[in-house]
Design an enzyme around this catalytic site. Structure first.
Site, PDB file in Angstrom:
ATOM      1  N   VAL A   1       0.348  11.180  -7.754  1.00  0.00           N
ATOM      2  CA  VAL A   1       0.153   9.728  -7.840  1.00  0.00           C
ATOM      3  C   VAL A   1      -0.053   9.189  -6.434  1.00  0.00           C
ATOM      4  CG1 VAL A   1       1.212   7.538  -8.507  1.00  0.00           C
ATOM      5  CG2 VAL A   1       1.666   9.610  -9.851  1.00  0.00           C
TER       6      VAL A   1
ATOM      7  N   VAL B   1      -2.178   5.880  -3.962  1.00  0.00           N
ATOM      8  CA  VAL B   1      -3.118   4.780  -3.738  1.00  0.00           C
ATOM      9  C   VAL B   1      -3.422   4.795  -2.243  1.00  0.00           C
ATOM     10  CG1 VAL B   1      -3.377   2.257  -3.802  1.00  0.00           C
ATOM     11  CG2 VAL B   1      -2.145   3.424  -5.648  1.00  0.00           C
TER      12      VAL B   1
ATOM     13  N   ARG C   1      -0.548  -2.227  -2.856  1.00  0.00           N
ATOM     14  CA  ARG C   1       0.029  -3.507  -3.322  1.00  0.00           C
ATOM     15  C   ARG C   1      -1.020  -4.490  -3.839  1.00  0.00           C
ATOM     16  NH1 ARG C   1       2.879  -0.014  -2.151  1.00  0.00           N
ATOM     17  NH2 ARG C   1       4.873  -0.078  -1.040  1.00  0.00           N
ATOM     18  N   ARG C   2      -1.953  -3.917  -4.606  1.00  0.00           N
ATOM     19  CA  ARG C   2      -2.898  -4.790  -5.317  1.00  0.00           C
ATOM     20  C   ARG C   2      -2.823  -4.517  -6.813  1.00  0.00           C
ATOM     21  NH1 ARG C   2      -8.354  -3.938  -1.670  1.00  0.00           N
ATOM     22  NH2 ARG C   2      -7.305  -4.075   0.346  1.00  0.00           N
ATOM     23  N   GLY C   3      -1.749  -3.805  -7.192  1.00  0.00           N
ATOM     24  CA  GLY C   3      -1.566  -3.559  -8.620  1.00  0.00           C
ATOM     25  C   GLY C   3      -2.276  -2.311  -9.135  1.00  0.00           C
TER      26      GLY C   3
ATOM     27  N   TYR D   1       9.552   3.765  -9.727  1.00  0.00           N
ATOM     28  CA  TYR D   1       9.204   4.031 -11.128  1.00  0.00           C
ATOM     29  C   TYR D   1      10.088   3.369 -12.181  1.00  0.00           C
ATOM     30  CZ  TYR D   1       5.775   7.263  -9.310  1.00  0.00           C
ATOM     31  OH  TYR D   1       4.696   7.801  -8.648  1.00  0.00           O
TER      32      TYR D   1
ATOM     33  N   PHE E   1       7.323  18.975  -8.811  1.00  0.00           N
ATOM     34  CA  PHE E   1       5.892  19.114  -9.136  1.00  0.00           C
ATOM     35  C   PHE E   1       5.111  17.862  -8.782  1.00  0.00           C
ATOM     36  CE2 PHE E   1       8.263  17.797 -12.925  1.00  0.00           C
ATOM     37  CZ  PHE E   1       7.573  16.679 -13.345  1.00  0.00           C
TER      38      PHE E   1
HETATM   39  C1  LIG Z   1       3.673   4.303  -4.261  1.00  0.00           C
HETATM   40  C2  LIG Z   1       2.238   3.826  -4.353  1.00  0.00           C
HETATM   41  C3  LIG Z   1       1.477   4.724  -5.338  1.00  0.00           C
HETATM   42  C4  LIG Z   1       2.226   2.376  -4.852  1.00  0.00           C
HETATM   43  O1  LIG Z   1       0.911   1.960  -5.158  1.00  0.00           O
HETATM   44  P1  LIG Z   1       0.481   0.410  -5.165  1.00  0.00           P
HETATM   45  O2  LIG Z   1      -0.877   0.358  -5.761  1.00  0.00           O
HETATM   46  O3  LIG Z   1       0.697  -0.144  -3.822  1.00  0.00           O
HETATM   47  O4  LIG Z   1       1.516  -0.216  -6.175  1.00  0.00           O
HETATM   48  P2  LIG Z   1       1.277  -1.570  -7.029  1.00  0.00           P
HETATM   49  O5  LIG Z   1       0.565  -2.577  -6.180  1.00  0.00           O
HETATM   50  O6  LIG Z   1       0.665  -1.281  -8.348  1.00  0.00           O
HETATM   51  O7  LIG Z   1       2.772  -2.003  -7.242  1.00  0.00           O
HETATM   52  C5  LIG Z   1       3.396  -2.101  -8.504  1.00  0.00           C
HETATM   53  C6  LIG Z   1       4.807  -2.562  -8.258  1.00  0.00           C
HETATM   54  O8  LIG Z   1       5.529  -1.525  -7.604  1.00  0.00           O
HETATM   55  C7  LIG Z   1       6.084  -1.989  -6.376  1.00  0.00           C
HETATM   56  N1  LIG Z   1       5.999  -0.852  -5.430  1.00  0.00           N
HETATM   57  C8  LIG Z   1       4.936  -0.114  -5.176  1.00  0.00           C
HETATM   58  N2  LIG Z   1       5.240   0.825  -4.288  1.00  0.00           N
HETATM   59  C9  LIG Z   1       6.534   0.671  -3.978  1.00  0.00           C
HETATM   60  C10 LIG Z   1       7.406   1.346  -3.099  1.00  0.00           C
HETATM   61  N3  LIG Z   1       6.995   2.383  -2.367  1.00  0.00           N
HETATM   62  N4  LIG Z   1       8.675   0.914  -3.033  1.00  0.00           N
HETATM   63  C11 LIG Z   1       9.082  -0.137  -3.782  1.00  0.00           C
HETATM   64  N5  LIG Z   1       8.288  -0.816  -4.629  1.00  0.00           N
HETATM   65  C12 LIG Z   1       7.032  -0.408  -4.719  1.00  0.00           C
HETATM   66  C13 LIG Z   1       5.221  -3.150  -5.994  1.00  0.00           C
HETATM   67  O9  LIG Z   1       5.902  -4.012  -5.124  1.00  0.00           O
HETATM   68  C14 LIG Z   1       4.926  -3.765  -7.347  1.00  0.00           C
HETATM   69  O10 LIG Z   1       6.076  -4.484  -7.748  1.00  0.00           O
HETATM   70  P3  LIG Z   1       6.000  -5.658  -8.841  1.00  0.00           P
HETATM   71  O11 LIG Z   1       5.627  -5.034 -10.135  1.00  0.00           O
HETATM   72  O12 LIG Z   1       7.390  -6.209  -8.846  1.00  0.00           O
HETATM   73  O13 LIG Z   1       4.951  -6.604  -8.356  1.00  0.00           O
HETATM   74  C15 LIG Z   1       1.525   3.871  -2.988  1.00  0.00           C
HETATM   75  O14 LIG Z   1       2.276   3.139  -2.080  1.00  0.00           O
HETATM   76  C16 LIG Z   1       1.338   5.276  -2.444  1.00  0.00           C
HETATM   77  O15 LIG Z   1       0.304   5.899  -2.679  1.00  0.00           O
HETATM   78  N6  LIG Z   1       2.358   5.769  -1.701  1.00  0.00           N
HETATM   79  C17 LIG Z   1       2.306   7.076  -1.069  1.00  0.00           C
HETATM   80  C18 LIG Z   1       2.243   8.225  -2.040  1.00  0.00           C
HETATM   81  C19 LIG Z   1       3.388   8.194  -3.014  1.00  0.00           C
HETATM   82  O16 LIG Z   1       4.506   7.911  -2.659  1.00  0.00           O
HETATM   83  N7  LIG Z   1       3.079   8.499  -4.273  1.00  0.00           N
HETATM   84  C20 LIG Z   1       4.056   8.596  -5.329  1.00  0.00           C
HETATM   85  C21 LIG Z   1       4.288  10.029  -5.591  1.00  0.00           C
HETATM   86  S1  LIG Z   1       5.627  10.279  -6.725  1.00  0.00           S
END
Ligand SMILES: CC(C)(COP(=O)(O)OP(=O)(O)OC[C@H]1O[C@@H](n2cnc3c(N)ncnc32)[C@H](O)[C@@H]1OP(=O)(O)O)[C@@H](O)C(=O)NCCC(=O)NCCS
Length: 406
Positions: free
Chosen positions: A81, A83, A89-91, A122, A406
């Site tokens: 997973v 982004v 942080r654009r959903g 999550y 994983f």
């Molecule tokens: C974690 C990640 C996938 C989040 O993606 P994103 O597109 O920025 O997330 P979204 O904009 O859809 O956020 C959805 C919600 O989750 C929250 N959120 C997202 N990432 C978060 C984080 N790292 N810590 C806390 N909250 C987080 C957002 O604030 C948002 O909250 P809301 O529903 O209250 O508005 C991205 O930061 C990333 O790629 N991180 C590095 C790789 C990683 O950690 N992947 C997960 C592997 S398990």
């Protein structure tokens, strides 16, 4: 800005979607990497977000079995997973998670599970922390197996082909009765568990496979790599990085540990992802020298509450009624459910306990009791004695563990 979210349709898209999580590891997947990955996680289970035709986010799910206290059940193993930092942080994560969860449900998988990079991500998607993980950084020279425990059996190093022939069968015996364990396909064993591409070594040597035999029969194994740091002889620090230690019973595990603790001229043994009640803590003479630490383990999301509860299984006689108060994605999971033996049904009975779908996820592996969850505010007792009734039925013999990130 209009983003499109869908499953990838070709190899180039697949590779690009995988490349997004690769960004966070400093890894650009090659054609072959993507090919290998897709043998375990097919194109249709890899979702991506497109920004003007360019992939900026990806999320995948393996089709696996996960062992619950009631036995193995189908499970989506959520992985890769990511982004891109330019689009955070654009959903986009939210859009992928929503589509993925719908897809998991359509496939008839009652639960989804994942390892979280950060614990804060999550819960909002209904995943609950279902197991804890014990991680060790053993100071090898200072610790051994207790002297009253006699050695038995022997260990030999084996080649990959023998490992491929012997280990999957042993593993399956263990995993079917071990909550938290995942199924492994042939491709999983070949490309992942026993895979040894140079970039998977992370600065260590090749994968070593050691088989433990008792009464002439395979009874356990360990997979590890040796890493050496330090420029000069005096600075050398040698670490045995263990990928996994398994035994068909606790005595076999102990003997595999005896082998590991006896690897001369090494300083440290590292391993992550053990059960918090792993017997290694009590079979050594100096448990502090194992330098135990704890972290979160597997996160579990009931996708179809009735089917998830039926697969979870209960161990005692009697009946318990749970009210699931909220689910951010599936309103039909909300309601009151009675569990009795192997039967689960919607009911209008008065509930014993109340919890949301995330709290229910926390009970799926038997890692926490209802009483523990109530103390932490995850569960509410709805009727007198309700927590005790739920715990009597949901009792698990041992702590769950997922031996593989994983
Ligand atoms: C974690 C990640 C996938 C989040 O993606 P994103 O597109 O920025 O997330 P979204 O904009 O859809 O956020 C959805 C919600 O989750 C929250 N959120 C997202 N990432 C978060 C984080 N790292 N810590 C806390 N909250 C987080 C957002 O604030 C948002 O909250 P809301 O529903 O209250 O508005 C991205 O930061 C990333 O790629 N991180 C590095 C790789 C990683 O950690 N992947 C997960 C592997 S398990």
């Amino acid at each position: 800005m209009a983003y499109r979210v869908r499953a990838v349709r070709d190899h180039a898209e697949y590779r690009a979607a995988l490349g997004v999580i690769g960004h966070y590891f400093g890894w650009v997947p090659s054609e072959e990497d993507a090919e290998r990955f897709s043998s375990r996680l097919p194109w249709e289970r890899m979702h991506a977000v497109f920004d003007d035709g360019r992939i900026v986010a990806g999320a995948g799910a393996y089709g696996l079995e996960l062992t619950l206290p009631g036995g193995p059940t189908r499970c989506a193993g959520v992985t890769v997973v990511g982004v891109l930092p330019s689009h955070r942080r654009r959903g986009l994560l939210r859009r992928m998670m929503e589509l993925q969860l719908r897809d998991v449900r359509e496939r008839g998988e009652p639960i989804a599970a994942l390892w979280a990079s950060e614990e804060t991500i999550y819960g909002r998607f209904g995943y609950g922390l279902a197991s804890l993980s014990l991680n060790l950084g053993v100071r090898r020279r200072n610790v051994g197996i207790r002297s009253d425990l006699q050695p038995e059996g022997s260990v030999r190093l084996i080649e990959r082909d023998e490992a491929l022939a012997v280990l999957p069968r042993l593993y399956d015996r263990i995993r079917k009765r071990s909550p938290g364990f995942l199924s492994r396909s042939r491709e999983w064993w070949e490309a992942r568990t026993l895979g040894d591409q140079p970039d998977s070594r992370r600065g260590a040597g090749p994968l070593v496979r050691a088989l433990y035999e008792r009464d002439g029969r395979p009874a356990g194994w360990v997979l590890y790599r040796i890493a050496q740091e330090g420029a000069t002889y005096e600075e050398w620090k040698k670490t045995v990085r263990v990928t996994e230690v398994h035994g068909i019973d606790d005595a076999a595990r102990r003997e595999v540990w005896r082998f590991l603790l006896g690897i001369d001229w090494t300083d440290e043994i590292t391993i992550a992802g053990l059960a918090v009640d792993d017997s290694v803590l009590l079979v050594v003479d100096r448990p502090n020298e194992l330098r135990p630490r704890m972290s979160d383990g597997l996160w579990v999301r009931p996708v179809e509450v009735g089917a998830a509860l039926a697969a979870r299984g209960v161990s005692g006689d009697g009946r318990v009624t749970l009210e699931v108060t909220a689910d951010p994605h599936f309103p039909d999971n909300v309601g009151t459910w009675t569990v009795e033996g192997d039967r689960v049904r919607r009911t209008s009975r008065r509930p014993d306990v109340r919890l949301d779908v995330q709290g229910l996820g926390m009970t799926m592996l038997g890692g926490f009791t209802f009483a523990e969850l109530a103390r932490a505010g995850w569960v509410e007792e709805a009727a007198r004695g309700g927590l005790a009734r739920a715990d009597a039925l949901f009792r698990a013999e041992r702590s769950p563990w997922c031996p593989e990130i994983f």
